[in-house]
Design a protein around this motif. Sequence first.
Motif, PDB file in Angstrom:
ATOM      1  N   ASN A  41      36.928  47.239  42.840  1.00  0.00           N
ATOM      2  CA  ASN A  41      36.700  45.924  43.443  1.00  0.00           C
ATOM      3  C   ASN A  41      35.896  45.048  42.489  1.00  0.00           C
ATOM      4  OD1 ASN A  41      36.272  43.700  45.027  1.00  0.00           O
ATOM      5  ND2 ASN A  41      35.544  44.827  46.815  1.00  0.00           N
ATOM      6  N   HIS A  83      41.188  41.517  49.752  1.00  0.00           N
ATOM      7  CA  HIS A  83      41.366  42.378  48.576  1.00  0.00           C
ATOM      8  C   HIS A  83      42.140  43.647  48.950  1.00  0.00           C
ATOM      9  CE1 HIS A  83      40.512  43.861  44.582  1.00  0.00           C
ATOM     10  NE2 HIS A  83      39.941  44.958  45.063  1.00  0.00           N
ATOM     11  N   CYS A  97      43.532  41.161  41.018  1.00  0.00           N
ATOM     12  CA  CYS A  97      43.139  40.730  42.363  1.00  0.00           C
ATOM     13  C   CYS A  97      41.632  40.615  42.488  1.00  0.00           C
ATOM     14  CB  CYS A  97      43.680  41.712  43.405  1.00  0.00           C
ATOM     15  SG  CYS A  97      45.478  41.706  43.556  1.00  0.00           S
ATOM     16  N   ILE A 101      39.623  37.299  43.448  1.00  0.00           N
ATOM     17  CA  ILE A 101      38.675  37.208  44.567  1.00  0.00           C
ATOM     18  C   ILE A 101      37.353  36.615  44.099  1.00  0.00           C
ATOM     19  CG2 ILE A 101      37.283  38.559  46.187  1.00  0.00           C
ATOM     20  CD1 ILE A 101      40.131  38.341  47.094  1.00  0.00           C
TER      21      ILE A 101
END
Length: 313
Positions: A41, A83, A97, A101
């Motif tokens: 992330n 996400h 991604c 974000i």
Amino acid sequence: MTDIADNLMTASFWIAVLRIATPLILGTLGVLLCERAGVLNLGIEGIMSAGAFVGWFAVWQGAGLWGGVLAAAMAGAAFGLLHGWLTVSLGLSQHVCGLGITLLATSLSYYAYRIYFAKVSSPPTIEPFAGLGAPFDAIPIVGEWLASLTPLSVLALALVPAIGWLLYRTPAGLALRMVGENPAAAQSAGVSVVATRVSAIVAGSALMGIAGAFLTLAAFNAFFFNMVNGRGWICVALVVFASWRPGKALLGALLFAGFDAMQLRLQQGAGSEIPYQLWLMLPYALSILALVFMARRVAYPQSLMKPYRKGER
């Protein structure tokens, strides 16, 4: 060396260490949850910015400090859900991604600030979280340090053993780790890979939002641009340093915070004899050095950054 030893003996130094470390602890735990489930992330920097703005704005609107923390967590969870949909459900690139974000969350936060406070020359301020104070200040030796702790710092410290217990002592933690190591085996055992990964991303992103909220609700009392200042990327590195373990994540966050707090004091003591840029570089250089030594022996989740599609081998 004398200056370093003198600083280590002062309560103010350790108070500064924990204040600097708190958003790193929360953010690192958030990244750890995501990566334990096999998802990188890189949206953390933007999610922290969104959490900082939403939490502060909610308090400014009268929601209360804990209402601001909840709002920041919900904002982080919303971006985490986005996400998760992109990377888990659609199987898109986790790197791309995550960076998207970050750009989206940061830009929305700055845009919302400019819309609501277009005619304000300086950011409005709120009353931030105060230290615990009495009766902790009466405790010998550590009283001053304990009294200075904010509730969010206590929450960050409490979450370290809580998440460790979740990961290693509960069926949910076993399922999450299994999904990060071998999703096909987890699916065959009846574990929903998609639901587990998305849940981990949402929970981890909520912690990232709270990490950002600490900056506006405890460390400072206002929101301003670029206040996250790369802390999200430090959290991503700290997860590797910690070998994806909560206890080591706490140690890594305190280590970086200690370097940062020390360079501020050494910079003041050295005056103009040494360029301040060298002092600013010190915590990052030492952290990179520590990361290099730790990363050589690290055992990362085997399915990290690998999209899973049911039925594929």
